[in-house]
Scaffold this active site. Structure first.
Site, PDB file in Angstrom:
ATOM      1  N   LYS A  79     -31.476  -8.654 -49.569  1.00  0.00           N
ATOM      2  CA  LYS A  79     -32.322  -9.069 -48.442  1.00  0.00           C
ATOM      3  C   LYS A  79     -31.504  -9.469 -47.212  1.00  0.00           C
ATOM      4  O   LYS A  79     -32.038  -9.517 -46.103  1.00  0.00           O
ATOM      5  CB  LYS A  79     -33.235 -10.218 -48.856  1.00  0.00           C
ATOM      6  CG  LYS A  79     -32.560 -11.536 -49.157  1.00  0.00           C
ATOM      7  CD  LYS A  79     -33.576 -12.566 -49.624  1.00  0.00           C
ATOM      8  CE  LYS A  79     -32.925 -13.898 -49.970  1.00  0.00           C
ATOM      9  NZ  LYS A  79     -32.333 -14.572 -48.823  1.00  0.00           N
ATOM     10  N   ASP A  80     -30.205  -9.751 -47.385  1.00  0.00           N
ATOM     11  CA  ASP A  80     -29.358 -10.112 -46.243  1.00  0.00           C
ATOM     12  C   ASP A  80     -28.810  -8.900 -45.498  1.00  0.00           C
ATOM     13  O   ASP A  80     -28.248  -9.054 -44.406  1.00  0.00           O
ATOM     14  CB  ASP A  80     -28.171 -10.963 -46.709  1.00  0.00           C
ATOM     15  CG  ASP A  80     -28.580 -12.352 -47.156  1.00  0.00           C
ATOM     16  OD1 ASP A  80     -29.667 -12.813 -46.747  1.00  0.00           O
ATOM     17  OD2 ASP A  80     -27.832 -12.975 -47.924  1.00  0.00           O
ATOM     18  N   ARG A 127     -40.331 -15.431 -41.725  1.00  0.00           N
ATOM     19  CA  ARG A 127     -41.294 -14.814 -42.651  1.00  0.00           C
ATOM     20  C   ARG A 127     -42.016 -15.885 -43.461  1.00  0.00           C
ATOM     21  O   ARG A 127     -43.252 -15.890 -43.564  1.00  0.00           O
ATOM     22  CB  ARG A 127     -40.559 -13.837 -43.582  1.00  0.00           C
ATOM     23  CG  ARG A 127     -41.429 -13.266 -44.708  1.00  0.00           C
ATOM     24  CD  ARG A 127     -40.578 -12.495 -45.703  1.00  0.00           C
ATOM     25  NE  ARG A 127     -39.570 -13.329 -46.336  1.00  0.00           N
ATOM     26  CZ  ARG A 127     -39.787 -14.141 -47.370  1.00  0.00           C
ATOM     27  NH1 ARG A 127     -41.001 -14.237 -47.893  1.00  0.00           N
ATOM     28  NH2 ARG A 127     -38.810 -14.852 -47.897  1.00  0.00           N
ATOM     29  N   ARG A 128     -41.253 -16.810 -44.047  1.00  0.00           N
ATOM     30  CA  ARG A 128     -41.872 -17.885 -44.829  1.00  0.00           C
ATOM     31  C   ARG A 128     -42.678 -18.821 -43.930  1.00  0.00           C
ATOM     32  O   ARG A 128     -43.775 -19.245 -44.279  1.00  0.00           O
ATOM     33  CB  ARG A 128     -40.798 -18.665 -45.582  1.00  0.00           C
ATOM     34  CG  ARG A 128     -40.164 -17.884 -46.725  1.00  0.00           C
ATOM     35  CD  ARG A 128     -39.015 -18.668 -47.324  1.00  0.00           C
ATOM     36  NE  ARG A 128     -38.381 -17.924 -48.429  1.00  0.00           N
ATOM     37  CZ  ARG A 128     -37.090 -17.984 -48.712  1.00  0.00           C
ATOM     38  NH1 ARG A 128     -36.277 -18.743 -47.987  1.00  0.00           N
ATOM     39  NH2 ARG A 128     -36.602 -17.302 -49.735  1.00  0.00           N
ATOM     40  N   ARG A 145     -31.075 -25.495 -43.087  1.00  0.00           N
ATOM     41  CA  ARG A 145     -29.961 -24.600 -43.389  1.00  0.00           C
ATOM     42  C   ARG A 145     -29.072 -25.246 -44.441  1.00  0.00           C
ATOM     43  O   ARG A 145     -29.273 -26.370 -44.848  1.00  0.00           O
ATOM     44  CB  ARG A 145     -29.145 -24.300 -42.123  1.00  0.00           C
ATOM     45  CG  ARG A 145     -29.838 -23.418 -41.092  1.00  0.00           C
ATOM     46  CD  ARG A 145     -30.001 -21.978 -41.515  1.00  0.00           C
ATOM     47  NE  ARG A 145     -28.784 -21.401 -42.044  1.00  0.00           N
ATOM     48  CZ  ARG A 145     -27.798 -20.885 -41.312  1.00  0.00           C
ATOM     49  NH1 ARG A 145     -27.882 -20.901 -39.996  1.00  0.00           N
ATOM     50  NH2 ARG A 145     -26.744 -20.349 -41.872  1.00  0.00           N
ATOM     51  N   ARG A 151     -29.652 -28.143 -49.542  1.00  0.00           N
ATOM     52  CA  ARG A 151     -31.086 -28.208 -49.292  1.00  0.00           C
ATOM     53  C   ARG A 151     -31.790 -29.091 -50.325  1.00  0.00           C
ATOM     54  O   ARG A 151     -32.672 -29.878 -49.986  1.00  0.00           O
ATOM     55  CB  ARG A 151     -31.689 -26.796 -49.295  1.00  0.00           C
ATOM     56  CG  ARG A 151     -31.115 -25.906 -48.211  1.00  0.00           C
ATOM     57  CD  ARG A 151     -31.836 -24.579 -48.141  1.00  0.00           C
ATOM     58  NE  ARG A 151     -31.041 -23.575 -47.457  1.00  0.00           N
ATOM     59  CZ  ARG A 151     -31.504 -22.428 -47.018  1.00  0.00           C
ATOM     60  NH1 ARG A 151     -32.765 -22.112 -47.189  1.00  0.00           N
ATOM     61  NH2 ARG A 151     -30.708 -21.565 -46.406  1.00  0.00           N
ATOM     62  N   CYS A 238     -33.214  -8.983 -40.878  1.00  0.00           N
ATOM     63  CA  CYS A 238     -33.485  -9.902 -41.982  1.00  0.00           C
ATOM     64  C   CYS A 238     -34.108 -11.212 -41.501  1.00  0.00           C
ATOM     65  O   CYS A 238     -34.429 -12.072 -42.306  1.00  0.00           O
ATOM     66  CB  CYS A 238     -32.211 -10.183 -42.780  1.00  0.00           C
ATOM     67  SG  CYS A 238     -30.873 -10.916 -41.820  1.00  0.00           S
TER      68      CYS A 238
END
Length: 311
Positions: A79-80, A127-128, A145, A151, A238
């Site tokens: 996905k990156d 997207r999220r 980040r 996180r 991305c």
């Protein structure tokens, strides 16, 4: 056998992924070393990804290492990777996909529905963010980040009521205990390629390509190729509010996709079936464009900043 050097980012998850591939190669008799390469995305770790404004932020420096011969292969989260690889590079293997889901992580709340209005929810992706806002208007969506541990510590310290992460990363690190809710792909459509690892090599490096061919999974390559065709047809990278997930077998596919306004006020959805991954990806992209996805994405691109200067 000749030594194989793997290029990777230095995060805990990236190192797990590189070591996982290294062990599989060693089982085949290869000598393997891992070289950590810092990327632009790592250097601007305090800036929201949607504000960075550059494609390949997690891959450019690693590809420079490949091009220079410092490393022979790179292990990436698929996905990156930008939808179009730079000239001179190819995907030698797309490994069998893990869980594609996004998940809710929280110390206090068991689900997205249980979060009170105004709750602080962290995410690193437009997207999220867009889909969260569509699902639960009234939440306070904030950028977050750092690596997975960073996180999770922020959640533990109370800086966030919840965060959204990829299930695959948490599972690879043995951190499933943090997961409170799995989102369905209909509610939170994943990023194209989410859950899959990709092996990138220099074009024409037949020796390395042959060494990693056994890692290639036909079904995962076919389904993620369909998702990446859609991403390319929509002009996305991305860090845009595009979700795509293709399921099925190489000859019987279904692609679902989402394009959403970052504020969640408009979420466009499309789902179609087909047998040709490239044709299906283009067809679903065209259907979304017909519904108005182009206008949404043009607004997102217009609001994106210029790429940061390389330090």
């Amino acid at each position: 056998m000749a030594l194989l050097r793997i290029g990777t980012r230095g995060s805990q998850l990236a190192l797990w992924q590189a070591n996982y591939v290294a062990e599989l190669l060693r089982e085949r008799g290869h000598a393997v070393e891992i070289e950590v390469i810092q990327t632009t995305g790592d250097r601007v770790a305090e800036v929201a990804l949607s504000k960075v404004g550059t494609k390949g932020m997690f891959t450019k420096e690693i590809e420079e290492g490949l091009s220079a011969g410092r490393v022979h292969l790179a292990v990436h989260s698929l996905k990156d990777l930008p939808a179009d690889l730079p000239a001179g590079f190819e995907l030698a293997a797309v490994m069998k996909r893990d869980d594609v889901s996004d998940v809710l992580v929280s110390n206090r709340y068991s689900s997205l529905r249980a979060l009170p209005a105004g709750s602080r929810v962290g995410t690193s992706s437009l997207r999220r963010e867009a889909q969260l806002r569509g699902l639960r208007p009234g939440l306070n969506i904030l950028p977050i980040r750092g690596n997975v541990d960073t996180r999770l510590h922020k959640v533990e310290a109370g800086a966030f009521d919840a965060i959204v992460l990829a299930a695959a990363g948490l599972k690879r690190l043995g951190l499933e205990k943090w997961i409170r809710e799995y989102f369905s792909v209909q509610d939170m459509c994943p990023a194209p390629g989410q859950g899959a690892l990709a092996i990138e090599v220099r074009t024409g490096d037949a020796h390395t390509r042959a060494a990693v061919t056994f890692l290639d999974d036909r079904t995962t390559r076919t389904t993620t190729s369909c998702e990446r065709v859609l991403l390319r047809a929509l002009g996305g990278g991305c860090q845009v509010p595009i979700g795509a997930f293709c399921m099925g077998t190489p000859n019987d596919l279904r692609l679902i996709s989402v394009v959403a306004r970052p504020d969640g006020s408009q979420v466009l959805r499309e789902s179609q079936a087909g047998s040709d991954p490239a044709e299906l990806g283009r067809r679903v992209a065209n259907a979304l464009l017909h519904k108005g996805a182009g206008e949404i994405l043009q607004e997102v691109y217009a609001a994106s900043p210029a790429p940061p200067e390389q330090p």
